[in-house]
Write a protein that holds these residues in place. Sequence first.
Motif, PDB file in Angstrom:
ATOM      1  N   ILE A   1      24.458  17.898 -14.588  1.00  0.00           N
ATOM      2  CA  ILE A   1      24.674  16.599 -13.957  1.00  0.00           C
ATOM      3  C   ILE A   1      23.625  16.324 -12.890  1.00  0.00           C
ATOM      4  O   ILE A   1      23.355  15.170 -12.551  1.00  0.00           O
ATOM      5  CB  ILE A   1      26.097  16.527 -13.350  1.00  0.00           C
ATOM      6  CG1 ILE A   1      26.445  15.079 -12.996  1.00  0.00           C
ATOM      7  CG2 ILE A   1      26.220  17.445 -12.131  1.00  0.00           C
ATOM      8  CD1 ILE A   1      27.874  14.907 -12.501  1.00  0.00           C
TER       9      ILE A   1
ATOM     10  N   ARG B   1      19.818  12.676 -24.809  1.00  0.00           N
ATOM     11  CA  ARG B   1      19.586  11.335 -25.360  1.00  0.00           C
ATOM     12  C   ARG B   1      18.182  11.185 -25.931  1.00  0.00           C
ATOM     13  O   ARG B   1      17.894  10.197 -26.608  1.00  0.00           O
ATOM     14  CB  ARG B   1      19.797  10.268 -24.280  1.00  0.00           C
ATOM     15  CG  ARG B   1      21.251  10.021 -23.903  1.00  0.00           C
ATOM     16  CD  ARG B   1      21.356   8.937 -22.855  1.00  0.00           C
ATOM     17  NE  ARG B   1      20.737   9.334 -21.595  1.00  0.00           N
ATOM     18  CZ  ARG B   1      20.313   8.487 -20.666  1.00  0.00           C
ATOM     19  NH1 ARG B   1      20.407   7.184 -20.861  1.00  0.00           N
ATOM     20  NH2 ARG B   1      19.770   8.918 -19.549  1.00  0.00           N
ATOM     21  N   ASN B   2      17.326  12.148 -25.650  1.00  0.00           N
ATOM     22  CA  ASN B   2      15.920  11.982 -25.999  1.00  0.00           C
ATOM     23  C   ASN B   2      15.327  13.187 -26.715  1.00  0.00           C
ATOM     24  O   ASN B   2      14.263  13.680 -26.357  1.00  0.00           O
ATOM     25  CB  ASN B   2      15.117  11.648 -24.737  1.00  0.00           C
ATOM     26  CG  ASN B   2      15.481  10.284 -24.178  1.00  0.00           C
ATOM     27  OD1 ASN B   2      15.310   9.267 -24.828  1.00  0.00           O
ATOM     28  ND2 ASN B   2      16.032  10.275 -22.971  1.00  0.00           N
TER      29      ASN B   2
ATOM     30  N   LYS C   1      16.007   9.595 -14.283  1.00  0.00           N
ATOM     31  CA  LYS C   1      17.172   9.094 -13.570  1.00  0.00           C
ATOM     32  C   LYS C   1      17.416   7.598 -13.801  1.00  0.00           C
ATOM     33  O   LYS C   1      18.431   7.078 -13.356  1.00  0.00           O
ATOM     34  CB  LYS C   1      17.000   9.338 -12.071  1.00  0.00           C
ATOM     35  CG  LYS C   1      16.922  10.807 -11.698  1.00  0.00           C
ATOM     36  CD  LYS C   1      16.424  11.001 -10.276  1.00  0.00           C
ATOM     37  CE  LYS C   1      17.325  10.375  -9.248  1.00  0.00           C
ATOM     38  NZ  LYS C   1      18.636  11.016  -9.158  1.00  0.00           N
TER      39      LYS C   1
ATOM     40  N   ASP D   1      18.012   3.824 -15.777  1.00  0.00           N
ATOM     41  CA  ASP D   1      19.080   3.401 -16.683  1.00  0.00           C
ATOM     42  C   ASP D   1      18.585   2.858 -18.022  1.00  0.00           C
ATOM     43  O   ASP D   1      19.399   2.474 -18.864  1.00  0.00           O
ATOM     44  CB  ASP D   1      19.962   2.346 -16.004  1.00  0.00           C
ATOM     45  CG  ASP D   1      19.178   1.113 -15.570  1.00  0.00           C
ATOM     46  OD1 ASP D   1      17.935   1.118 -15.710  1.00  0.00           O
ATOM     47  OD2 ASP D   1      19.803   0.147 -15.093  1.00  0.00           O
TER      48      ASP D   1
ATOM     49  N   GLY E   1      20.678  13.937 -13.411  1.00  0.00           N
ATOM     50  CA  GLY E   1      20.824  13.368 -14.746  1.00  0.00           C
ATOM     51  C   GLY E   1      20.067  14.117 -15.828  1.00  0.00           C
ATOM     52  O   GLY E   1      19.738  13.554 -16.879  1.00  0.00           O
TER      53      GLY E   1
ATOM     54  N   ARG F   1      20.918  16.609 -17.994  1.00  0.00           N
ATOM     55  CA  ARG F   1      21.580  16.736 -19.292  1.00  0.00           C
ATOM     56  C   ARG F   1      21.573  15.405 -20.029  1.00  0.00           C
ATOM     57  O   ARG F   1      21.251  15.338 -21.219  1.00  0.00           O
ATOM     58  CB  ARG F   1      23.019  17.228 -19.114  1.00  0.00           C
ATOM     59  CG  ARG F   1      23.776  17.345 -20.449  1.00  0.00           C
ATOM     60  CD  ARG F   1      25.180  17.876 -20.257  1.00  0.00           C
ATOM     61  NE  ARG F   1      25.955  17.039 -19.363  1.00  0.00           N
ATOM     62  CZ  ARG F   1      26.632  17.484 -18.306  1.00  0.00           C
ATOM     63  NH1 ARG F   1      26.629  18.769 -18.005  1.00  0.00           N
ATOM     64  NH2 ARG F   1      27.315  16.646 -17.544  1.00  0.00           N
ATOM     65  N   SER F   2      21.905  14.343 -19.325  1.00  0.00           N
ATOM     66  CA  SER F   2      21.956  13.028 -19.948  1.00  0.00           C
ATOM     67  C   SER F   2      20.598  12.653 -20.536  1.00  0.00           C
ATOM     68  O   SER F   2      20.507  12.182 -21.675  1.00  0.00           O
ATOM     69  CB  SER F   2      22.395  11.982 -18.922  1.00  0.00           C
ATOM     70  OG  SER F   2      22.347  10.687 -19.464  1.00  0.00           O
ATOM     71  N   PHE F   3      19.537  12.865 -19.791  1.00  0.00           N
ATOM     72  CA  PHE F   3      18.207  12.489 -20.251  1.00  0.00           C
ATOM     73  C   PHE F   3      17.781  13.300 -21.470  1.00  0.00           C
ATOM     74  O   PHE F   3      17.273  12.748 -22.447  1.00  0.00           O
ATOM     75  CB  PHE F   3      17.189  12.674 -19.129  1.00  0.00           C
ATOM     76  CG  PHE F   3      15.773  12.368 -19.537  1.00  0.00           C
ATOM     77  CD1 PHE F   3      15.330  11.061 -19.621  1.00  0.00           C
ATOM     78  CD2 PHE F   3      14.892  13.388 -19.857  1.00  0.00           C
ATOM     79  CE1 PHE F   3      14.025  10.768 -20.010  1.00  0.00           C
ATOM     80  CE2 PHE F   3      13.589  13.110 -20.250  1.00  0.00           C
ATOM     81  CZ  PHE F   3      13.154  11.797 -20.324  1.00  0.00           C
ATOM     82  N   THR F   4      17.992  14.595 -21.434  1.00  0.00           N
ATOM     83  CA  THR F   4      17.480  15.442 -22.508  1.00  0.00           C
ATOM     84  C   THR F   4      18.245  15.241 -23.818  1.00  0.00           C
ATOM     85  O   THR F   4      17.634  15.138 -24.883  1.00  0.00           O
ATOM     86  CB  THR F   4      17.514  16.920 -22.095  1.00  0.00           C
ATOM     87  OG1 THR F   4      18.830  17.255 -21.627  1.00  0.00           O
ATOM     88  CG2 THR F   4      16.514  17.198 -20.995  1.00  0.00           C
TER      89      THR F   4
ATOM     90  N   ASP G   1      17.641   5.594 -22.574  1.00  0.00           N
ATOM     91  CA  ASP G   1      18.422   6.067 -23.719  1.00  0.00           C
ATOM     92  C   ASP G   1      17.543   6.458 -24.899  1.00  0.00           C
ATOM     93  O   ASP G   1      17.954   7.241 -25.750  1.00  0.00           O
ATOM     94  CB  ASP G   1      19.404   4.978 -24.185  1.00  0.00           C
ATOM     95  CG  ASP G   1      20.558   4.806 -23.217  1.00  0.00           C
ATOM     96  OD1 ASP G   1      20.840   5.765 -22.476  1.00  0.00           O
ATOM     97  OD2 ASP G   1      21.155   3.725 -23.191  1.00  0.00           O
TER      98      ASP G   1
END
Length: 683
Positions: free
Chosen positions: A401, A411-412, A371, A373, A404, A406-409, A376
């Motif tokens: 969402i 991007r990584n 979660k 910031d 977080g 989806r965003s984490f996976t 990335d």
Amino acid sequence: MQSLDQEALPGRSNWLGSRYGFAVFWILSLMFGWLILRLVLFIAFRPTPAPVRDSLLGFLTGTWRDFLAASWLSLPLLFWLFVLPDRRFRGRWHRRLFWAACLVFWFGEIFLLFVEYFFFEEFRSRFNTVAVDYLQYPKEVVINIWDSYHVGVVLGVCLALALGWVIAARKVFAAMWERPFSANSRLLKWGAVIALPVWLIPLLLTAGTLTGVMDSPIRLRPAQVSSDRTLNEIANNGDISFFAAAWTHHLEYGAFYRTLPREEAYRRARKLLAEPKARFAEEPNSILRQVTGDPGRPRLNVVIFLEESLGSEFWGCLGRKEPTLTPEMDKLAAQEGLLFTNIYASGNRTVRGMEGALSSFPPLPGDSIVKRDLSDNVETIARVLKRDGYATVFLYGGRGIFDGMRSFTVRNGYDRFIEQKHFEHPTFTTIWGVCDEDLCQRTIAECRELSKTGQPFLATALSVSNHKPYTYPKGRIPEDPEKRERDYAVKYSDYALGEFFKAARKEAFWTNTIFVVVADHGARVYGEQSIPIQSYEIPLLIAGPAVVDKPGRIGQLGCSLDVPPTILGLIGRPYASVFLGRDLLSSRPEQGRALLNHNRDIGLLARDRMVVLGLMKTVEFYEGNPKQVVVTHLPSPTDSEIELEKDAIAIFQVADDLYMHQKYRVDDRTMDSEPTRAQAGSP
């Protein structure tokens, strides 16, 4: 000469029946409500036995905290009494608005008392970071609460109690509208209210454990009246606890927790992570290392099931005394799996399970890196395997969402993220997402298609069914889903996993795939320790004919962080790493450890000792093997425990340093990664 405060109506007290008497009644009402809640929590969840001295200290501390919270919460009311002139204060429109606002406030406040009780029942904690996180997703939380509790009855009771308070207040303070206060008098009283924190802060700084809430105007600390965590939570105040959780979500690690000189911290961390197969980079303040392996070994597929709340307490093969709730996993472990019997979750949130089982990263206090910031470009098992030519996919039954994920996976290291909206015709859904069997079936389909390409793959699936309101499709297991029992949801999750493995055995990828089942965390939080270690035990089961010749049980102590290194060790190919976990299959027994988090406490378990690092640079020690006994407080640490404390400090400090400087990653050009990538086309 007429005084500033004119005489009240005949028969009335000169002050108690006034608007400021009402403010005192308001504060006392808040304190009374919190006292009743504390009594209920103490009776329902008190430690057994609860020492009389500690219990009394808990209630005294709680009363003081309640007074502070009530005072702060009453500031808007007191400000309103200050700014409103007498003429408008007496107005009929204001009286109606005033009592309507009181009704709304007390309805909400009483409802929060019920919410806090149910929260404590689930987490054995006052409002904490979980409560803060949940506020970000009101749809899921509100519907989940509605489906899980008798909300209509609770709302009715809250409304009745709020109405009762308003009726009583209107009767007692019927004359307050006619009691005038000059502007100067109101200003004097408001000045006294504003000055209150000024003289309270020195008191807080010197009053010690009994009254302490802050050690500076902005650094909140929890109640500490006993060595029993549950009693400390009961002694706290929910509003203060919530504010502290929100305030410390993004705290500065070095300012709040014990540290070592940077060079010493890295030196200790490298020693703790050293193993025969690893060669560290020359830079001293780094844990980057090359793990040797055979580049000619096949690139086995990997399927990881991260199972919601599927703690060891449900597994018959892990010692459940009641009838097992995981017959399918018990059978898999007995017939064709490697079962790790001494594994602990990093925390009690799914995001903690993700950062541990995917990133091999310690659970720093505050937010999980899932979660945060600066995530990335952080290391994950997906990144490691992608550098070796793998395709990667993450499957989640809910909305990406949430937290977080989806965003984490994406991007990584994960190429694709499949979530609830991608399941066109789900068999069954709850507010948290599609049922586990749909997730398992989709995982089979994705693996089948990836297998056809000839490219090795990593598939990670995160389930949702074993979560309140504990509903699932009818007819899968004998138990009725309408009863909404946690045990039944566990049994359904086990059923879905069993169906997955039955289907997977028929697929072409069965023979060259490593299958991993691991819980994200345990189901409940219970225990008296600052980190309730007994409730953190989770299963780790590895299966697949490519790596398991015969079933076995592994007793090596480990935690969520050890999942990626252990999987990569089974694959056996070379890779560069900054992981803070270890390969459980190549570690010596004395090297076993677990890194843990609970609320704002972090800890290290090793060699039957647990050290807990707390907010404001506190430290606690516990002794005992949590698999065999209840871990107890150790008041006088020896040199061995002090060394363990330094090891814990080093691991968490290094993790924070790497993350904050965005160095928890492997640069494609570092060390010996080129030969590894050159082998990407090998079978």
